[in-house]
Design a protein around this motif. Structure first.
Motif, short mmCIF file in Angstrom:
data_model
loop_
_atom_site.label_atom_id
_atom_site.label_comp_id
_atom_site.label_asym_id
_atom_site.label_seq_id
_atom_site.Cartn_x
_atom_site.Cartn_y
_atom_site.Cartn_z
N LEU A 1 0.82 -1.21 0.00
CA LEU A 1 0.00 0.00 0.00
C LEU A 1 0.85 1.26 0.00
CD1 LEU A 1 -2.75 -0.93 2.66
CD2 LEU A 1 -3.05 -0.78 0.18
N CYS B 1 -4.86 -2.86 -2.69
CA CYS B 1 -6.19 -2.58 -2.16
C CYS B 1 -7.20 -3.62 -2.63
CB CYS B 1 -6.66 -1.19 -2.61
SG CYS B 1 -5.86 0.19 -1.78
N LEU C 1 -5.11 1.13 5.14
CA LEU C 1 -6.17 1.55 4.22
C LEU C 1 -6.63 2.98 4.52
CD1 LEU C 1 -8.19 -1.78 4.02
CD2 LEU C 1 -6.92 -0.70 2.15
N ALA D 1 -9.46 1.82 -1.72
CA ALA D 1 -9.31 1.75 -0.26
C ALA D 1 -10.69 1.82 0.41
CB ALA D 1 -8.40 2.86 0.24
#
Length: 282
Positions: free
Chosen positions: A53, A65, A84, A99
């Motif tokens: 990420l 994601c 996230l 996300a």
């Protein structure tokens, strides 16, 4: 091959692939883990995806994601959720909406104050896709996300310039049920019955159907009677159902006359729904 290839040896190789010097290899490693779904939901895989990420390549971050979204609740650890939340502020809009989607898939497990606040902030995003997925995510969190701030922002979203966002705002309010049945919400949904987009009008009917008992006001019933004459058959059918769900409270002369007229509707589905509601009223 997907799940059939999800052996420990293959998964270990894909985890190493997440650290490859080539961005294309890193993306393919994420995609392969995504296709394996829950079978690849080991701590090592989840940690590797969290690291991804923060990758310098936006495509890798998007794929990470998506993989976490597929794994869903099994990936709902504090570390993943924090990763996230940070991704909601990514410079790439594709990462931001993915996300939102991943947090929504984790449902109530991800419904922390920090997550809810960041999803509310996402309503201000320039990208309609991000705003739409933020609405969806809050809807999937249901009652846990039904704070006064969230409800107020969803009411504002009923006026969004993007029809898809307006539809998702209606749906999210419906999923929050009676917790969202405030006067402001009900008024917003009544206004949405007159929206230029048929999908918004359908979703408004569905939301009013869910919160039916608290929504059985004169203003709501007047709005639904008008909706019985909507140009869209899907709106007319959902309107009948909403009136039926309100029961005797909705059995006014005006409503009954509107339903009798619906027995002559060009749509057989609308005719059938109107007949069923009139039977309930009788």
């Amino acid at each position: 091959m997907g799940k059939k290839a999800a052996t420990s040896e293959v998964i270990d190789g894909l985890i190493n692939g997440l650290r490859d010097t080539d961005a294309g290899v890193r993306r393919y490693a994420c995609e392969a883990l995504e296709k394996m779904g829950e079978k690849a939901a080991t701590n090592e895989v989840i940690n590797g995806l969290v690291n991804a990420l923060r990758n310098t390549d936006a495509g890798v971050r998007r794929c990470a994601c998506e993989a976490l979204c597929i794994i869903g609740e099994k990936a709902a650890t504090n570390e993943v959720i924090n990763g996230l939340v940070n991704a909601l502020r990514d410079v790439d809009d594709g990462v931001r909406w993915r996300a939102c989607q991943a947090l929504g898939k984790m449902g109530e497990k991800a419904a922390t104050n920090e997550v809810i606040n960041e999803l509310v902030n996402a309503f201000l995003d320039d990208d309609a896709g991000v705003r739409l997925r933020a609405c969806e995510a809050l809807g999937k969190m249901g009652g846990k996300a039904a704070t006064s701030e969230v409800i107020n922002e969803l009411v504002y979203a009923l006026w969004d310039v993007d029809a898809g966002v307006r539809r998702c705002a209606c749906q999210a309010l419906g999923k929050m049920g009676e917790k969202a049945a405030t006067n402001e919400v009900i008024n917003g949904l009544v206004n949405a019955l007159r929206n230029t987009d048929a999908g918004v009008r359908r979703c408004a009917c569905e939301a009013l159907c869910i919160i039916s008992e608290k929504a059985a006001t004169n203003e709501v019933m007047d709005g639904l009677v008008n909706a019985l004459r909507d140009v869209d058959a899907g709106v007319r059918r959902r309107t009948c159902k909403a009136l039926g769900k309100m029961g005797e409270k909705a059995a006014t002369n005006e409503v009954i006359n509107g339903l009798v007229n619906s027995l002559l509707d060009v749509s057989a589905d609308v005719q059938g729904c109107a007949f069923q509601v009139l039977e309930v009223f009788s």
